[in-house]
Design a protein around this motif. Structure first.
Motif, PDB file in Angstrom:
ATOM      1  N   HIS A 125      20.455  -2.373  19.122  1.00 43.86           N
ATOM      2  CA  HIS A 125      21.529  -3.366  19.190  1.00 43.86           C
ATOM      3  C   HIS A 125      21.767  -3.921  17.786  1.00 43.86           C
ATOM      4  CE1 HIS A 125      21.189  -3.289  23.559  1.00 43.86           C
ATOM      5  NE2 HIS A 125      19.882  -3.384  23.406  1.00 43.86           N
ATOM      6  N   PRO A 126      22.821  -3.451  17.076  1.00 45.15           N
ATOM      7  CA  PRO A 126      23.084  -3.957  15.727  1.00 45.15           C
ATOM      8  C   PRO A 126      23.624  -5.394  15.785  1.00 45.15           C
ATOM      9  CG  PRO A 126      24.803  -2.427  16.395  1.00 45.15           C
ATOM     10  CD  PRO A 126      23.782  -2.435  17.492  1.00 45.15           C
ATOM     11  N   GLU A 127      23.287  -6.172  14.755  1.00 45.44           N
ATOM     12  CA  GLU A 127      23.743  -7.565  14.659  1.00 45.44           C
ATOM     13  C   GLU A 127      24.269  -7.819  13.263  1.00 45.44           C
ATOM     14  OE1 GLU A 127      20.259  -9.838  15.663  1.00 45.44           O
ATOM     15  OE2 GLU A 127      20.022  -8.799  17.568  1.00 45.44           O
ATOM     16  N   GLY A 128      25.351  -8.579  13.170  1.00 44.72           N
ATOM     17  CA  GLY A 128      25.890  -8.981  11.866  1.00 44.72           C
ATOM     18  C   GLY A 128      26.430  -7.838  11.039  1.00 44.72           C
ATOM     19  N   GLY A 129      26.945  -6.799  11.680  1.00 45.00           N
ATOM     20  CA  GLY A 129      27.510  -5.683  10.928  1.00 45.00           C
ATOM     21  C   GLY A 129      26.484  -4.662  10.467  1.00 45.00           C
ATOM     22  N   PHE A 130      25.292  -4.706  11.020  1.00 44.10           N
ATOM     23  CA  PHE A 130      24.248  -3.741  10.644  1.00 44.10           C
ATOM     24  C   PHE A 130      24.719  -2.328  10.971  1.00 44.10           C
ATOM     25  CE2 PHE A 130      20.528  -1.145  11.499  1.00 44.10           C
ATOM     26  CZ  PHE A 130      19.718  -1.438  10.427  1.00 44.10           C
ATOM     27  N   ASP A 131      24.562  -1.411  10.015  1.00 46.65           N
ATOM     28  CA  ASP A 131      24.981  -0.029  10.273  1.00 46.65           C
ATOM     29  C   ASP A 131      24.105   1.002   9.566  1.00 46.65           C
ATOM     30  OD1 ASP A 131      25.762  -0.425   7.672  1.00 46.65           O
ATOM     31  OD2 ASP A 131      27.832   0.209   7.960  1.00 46.65           O
ATOM     32  N   ALA A 132      22.897   0.602   9.153  1.00 48.74           N
ATOM     33  CA  ALA A 132      21.994   1.525   8.465  1.00 48.74           C
ATOM     34  C   ALA A 132      21.348   2.483   9.475  1.00 48.74           C
ATOM     35  CB  ALA A 132      20.902   0.740   7.723  1.00 48.74           C
ATOM     36  N   PRO A 133      20.951   3.675   9.030  1.00 52.17           N
ATOM     37  CA  PRO A 133      20.219   4.590   9.922  1.00 52.17           C
ATOM     38  C   PRO A 133      18.895   3.951  10.357  1.00 52.17           C
ATOM     39  CG  PRO A 133      20.936   5.717   7.935  1.00 52.17           C
ATOM     40  CD  PRO A 133      21.204   4.262   7.725  1.00 52.17           C
ATOM     41  N   VAL A 134      18.458   4.249  11.578  1.00 53.52           N
ATOM     42  CA  VAL A 134      17.225   3.685  12.127  1.00 53.52           C
ATOM     43  C   VAL A 134      16.295   4.835  12.501  1.00 53.52           C
ATOM     44  CG1 VAL A 134      16.229   2.311  13.992  1.00 53.52           C
ATOM     45  CG2 VAL A 134      18.410   1.627  12.983  1.00 53.52           C
ATOM     46  N   ARG A 135      15.080   4.818  11.950  1.00 52.93           N
ATOM     47  CA  ARG A 135      14.071   5.833  12.245  1.00 52.93           C
ATOM     48  C   ARG A 135      13.160   5.306  13.347  1.00 52.93           C
ATOM     49  NH1 ARG A 135      10.056   8.750   7.929  1.00 52.93           N
ATOM     50  NH2 ARG A 135       9.187  10.248   9.405  1.00 52.93           N
ATOM     51  N   VAL A 136      12.854   6.156  14.323  1.00 53.50           N
ATOM     52  CA  VAL A 136      12.079   5.729  15.485  1.00 53.50           C
ATOM     53  C   VAL A 136      10.792   6.547  15.574  1.00 53.50           C
ATOM     54  CG1 VAL A 136      12.102   5.406  17.977  1.00 53.50           C
ATOM     55  CG2 VAL A 136      14.221   5.143  16.679  1.00 53.50           C
ATOM     56  N   ARG A 137       9.687   5.838  15.778  1.00 56.61           N
ATOM     57  CA  ARG A 137       8.369   6.468  15.942  1.00 56.61           C
ATOM     58  C   ARG A 137       7.665   5.855  17.141  1.00 56.61           C
ATOM     59  NH1 ARG A 137       5.717   7.179  10.015  1.00 56.61           N
ATOM     60  NH2 ARG A 137       7.485   8.194   9.054  1.00 56.61           N
ATOM     61  N   VAL A 138       6.776   6.647  17.752  1.00 53.73           N
ATOM     62  CA  VAL A 138       5.988   6.166  18.881  1.00 53.73           C
ATOM     63  C   VAL A 138       4.523   6.456  18.598  1.00 53.73           C
ATOM     64  CG1 VAL A 138       5.514   6.408  21.344  1.00 53.73           C
ATOM     65  CG2 VAL A 138       7.850   6.589  20.514  1.00 53.73           C
ATOM     66  N   SER A 139       3.684   5.465  18.838  1.00 52.40           N
ATOM     67  CA  SER A 139       2.245   5.615  18.690  1.00 52.40           C
ATOM     68  C   SER A 139       1.606   5.166  20.008  1.00 52.40           C
ATOM     69  CB  SER A 139       1.744   4.750  17.532  1.00 52.40           C
ATOM     70  OG  SER A 139       0.351   4.778  17.461  1.00 52.40           O
ATOM     71  N   ALA A 140       0.794   6.029  20.607  1.00 52.18           N
ATOM     72  CA  ALA A 140       0.201   5.719  21.907  1.00 52.18           C
ATOM     73  C   ALA A 140      -1.304   5.920  21.878  1.00 52.18           C
ATOM     74  CB  ALA A 140       0.828   6.601  22.986  1.00 52.18           C
ATOM     75  N   THR A 141      -2.026   5.048  22.593  1.00 54.72           N
ATOM     76  CA  THR A 141      -3.479   5.177  22.732  1.00 54.72           C
ATOM     77  C   THR A 141      -3.873   4.870  24.173  1.00 54.72           C
ATOM     78  OG1 THR A 141      -3.882   2.872  22.116  1.00 54.72           O
ATOM     79  CG2 THR A 141      -3.990   4.497  20.344  1.00 54.72           C
TER      80      THR A 141
END
Length: 169
Positions: A90-106
């Motif tokens: 959900h971008p806020e305030g005009g945010f438009d940069a690429p977003v990198r997503v990672r998952v870490s599980a234990t």
């Protein structure tokens, strides 16, 4: 008869006198000096492009940032079942940069560990789906909880969301 003093005592007395003189000089030197002034900024005429009008109303600046949401945040599955998770940016305030997503599980006190790079998404940020297969359980273990942290990084901002998957035989 001349009384002798130790060289250490003489050095201490000289240091104490020098300190007192330095403090007195600093106080006397600053007494007549005017207080420092803040540099004056040139006035900006009202209506100048890129500047707020001089109305006296407070100007609110919105920061360019984002939030994330992962659904479901909690799920239950059997070993080998596939669970589909969806991440929404959900971008806020005009945010438009690429977003990198990672998952870490234990799980199981760290005996089970997984790390996944889910890639990078760009504006307009379509929902990102991830299908996870519930891992098998070791013998004599009927239930285990997998704690996962989803980390989204973009534009200098880092957001995390916690997700739990309970595995039951």
């Amino acid at each position: 008869m001349l009384q002798e003093r130790s060289p250490l005592l003489t050095a201490i007395i000289i240091c104490a006198l020098m300190t007192v003189l330095a403090v007195a000089y600093a106080l006397l030197a600053n007494e007549g000096a005017p207080p420092p002034k803040e540099p004056a900024l040139p006035p900006v005429p009202a209506g100048t492009p890129g500047t707020p009008a001089a109305t006296g109303a407070p100007v609110q600046l919105t920061s360019r940032t984002f939030s994330i949401n992962v659904t479901p945040a909690f799920a239950t599955a059997r070993p080998g079942d596939t669970v589909r998770f969806t991440l929404t940016v959900h971008p806020e305030g005009g945010f438009d940069a690429p977003v990198r997503v990672r998952v870490s599980a234990t799980a199981l006190g760290g005996a089970y560990r997984e790390n996944h790079d889910l890639g990078t998404i760009s504006a307009p940020y379509p929902p990102l789906t991830y299908e996870a297969a519930a891992p098998g359980l070791p013998p004599f273990v009927s239930t285990a909880t997998v704690d996962a942290v989803v980390t989204a990084t973009g534009g200098g901002t880092v957001r995390t969301e916690r997700v739990q998957l309970v595995i039951r035989r």
